[in-house]
Design an enzyme around this catalytic site. Structure first.
Site, PDB file in Angstrom:
ATOM      1  CG  HIS A 163      32.612 -14.030   6.436  1.00 36.16           C
ATOM      2  ND1 HIS A 163      33.537 -15.025   6.663  1.00 36.16           N
ATOM      3  CD2 HIS A 163      32.478 -13.957   5.085  1.00 36.16           C
ATOM      4  CE1 HIS A 163      33.941 -15.526   5.510  1.00 36.16           C
ATOM      5  NE2 HIS A 163      33.309 -14.890   4.539  1.00 36.16           N
ATOM      6  CG  HIS A 285      32.264 -14.335  -4.805  1.00 34.73           C
ATOM      7  ND1 HIS A 285      32.222 -15.718  -4.847  1.00 34.73           N
ATOM      8  CD2 HIS A 285      32.080 -13.996  -3.509  1.00 34.73           C
ATOM      9  CE1 HIS A 285      32.019 -16.187  -3.629  1.00 34.73           C
ATOM     10  NE2 HIS A 285      31.922 -15.156  -2.806  1.00 34.73           N
TER      11      HIS A 285
END
Length: 370
Positions: A163, A285
């Site tokens: 991010h 993930h």
């Protein structure tokens, strides 16, 4: 990283943790058909009035690892055995706390985790002047926070990397890993990342107070690498030198969670990443709460699970909660599916490719523009 020896915190709680580690290790060893036990006069934690006779056995303090065991070491003789809190305290008699060591192999297979026993980080009175030793010190500070009760923060600390760094735009030379996430943390796509920024800000303050400033961009890169390591993934060698910006990056630079496979591929290519790198980065993930195996274990189980498309199971009431839409999209494209199958079958290949794309992702924007 090899084997590492780290000083242990003093205190009753630390002794208890060491005992539990030893017992868990032996349970694992016994489950593999290698019983090791030492007679014990009473169960751990039971009052003296509840002593058992010869029927009670308690394990020696050993940390099981694939292919062998390593002793839990108390002091220089490397030969102590913990069977109870009282016994542990007796073992400590005459031993200075500075020489009290616990040797834990990395990874510690018996506990399903990697790295060291959690310990309180202590800033040395004199900081190292070379980059390698300074990086090691910063990583130890981060690891102590993740492993000392905050390991559940490892997933957001890793997520923070993409991010902050995933905003780099090769066409304009803007964005990238520059610490701007501190000014963007309230954006919708960054929800839940304050946990990670707050943890790394505490690390930054530790070093500021000691007279050395570490950029937040560097802390983001080092934090993600430590999050991977403490969860059992590869050691990623990250250096220093990234600069912090004073301005937020442009909005809408990260791929939306609703993108289809072709749109996802196009978005990553726009930011300079291949299909293979897209799939390798998606392996992050594997840790977190999206239903892909153990939430705090970094491995290739993510790929093994999405191959079965568990979100499509009509018998599972929680199926819709598994994965992000982008995880599901990866299975809808032949090229991305090819890499999913490869990583599902070859964990080491996944580790190698993830390390390479992580280093690319965390390269300073100035170097990417050059």
């Amino acid at each position: 990283t090899g084997r590492s020896t780290q000083p242990v915190r003093s205190g009753y709680d630390q002794l208890t943790a060491m005992i539990l580690l030893a017992n868990s290790a032996l349970l694992s060893k016994q489950a593999r058909g290698n019983p090791v036990a030492t007679p014990c006069t009473r169960p751990i934690g039971r009052p003296r009035s509840q002593r058992l006779t010869g029927s009670r056995q308690c394990p020696t303090a050993a940390v099981a690892e694939e292919g062998g065991t390593e002793p839990v070491t108390l002091g220089p003789d490397g030969n102590a055995t913990l069977v109870s809190r009282r016994g542990a305290l007796r073992a400590l008699a005459g031993t200075s706390l500075t020489s009290l060591l616990v040797q834990v192999p990395s990874p510690a297979g018996a506990l399903g985790v990697s790295g060291f026993l959690p310990k309180q980080f202590e800033m040395p009175s004199t900081l190292p002047t070379n980059e390698k030793d300074l990086v090691d010190l910063v990583r130890r500070d981060i690891a102590s926070r993740l492993q000392g009760g905050d390991k559940g923060k490892a997933p957001p600390v890793l997520r923070l990397v993409f991010h902050d760094a995933g905003t780099f735009d090769p066409a304009t030379g803007t964005g990238g890993i520059n610490g701007s996430i501190l000014m963007e943390v309230n954006r919708p796509e960054n929800r839940g990342l304050k946990i990670a920024t707050n943890l790394l800000l505490k690390v930054q303050k530790d070093f500021d107070d000691a007279g050395v400033h570490i950029s937040f961009a560097d802390l983001v890169a080092l934090g993600g690498a430590e999050a991977v390591r403490v969860c059992g993934g590869p050691y990623i060698a990250v250096g220093l030198g990234r600069k912090d910006t004073e301005e937020a990056d442009a909005e809408n630079q990260l791929p939306a969670m609703t993108l289809s496979a072709p749109e996802l591929i196009e978005s990553f290519e726009k930011h300079g990443y291949s299909v293979q790198e897209l799939v390798a980065l998606s392996g992050a993930h594997t840790i977190g709460q999206k239903g892909f195996g153990a939430p705090l274990t970094f491995n290739n189980e993510y790929y093994q699970l999405i191959l079965n498309e568990p979100w499509a199971d009509p018998t599972n009431d929680m199926a819709s909660m598994i994965g992000l839409p982008t995880d599901r999209a990866l299975m809808a494209d032949a090229e991305t599916k090819k890499w999913i199958k490869m990583y599902a079958e070859d964990e080491q290949r996944f580790f190698d490719d993830f390390t390479a794309v992580y280093l690319k992702l965390t390269t300073a924007p100035d170097a990417l523009r050059a």
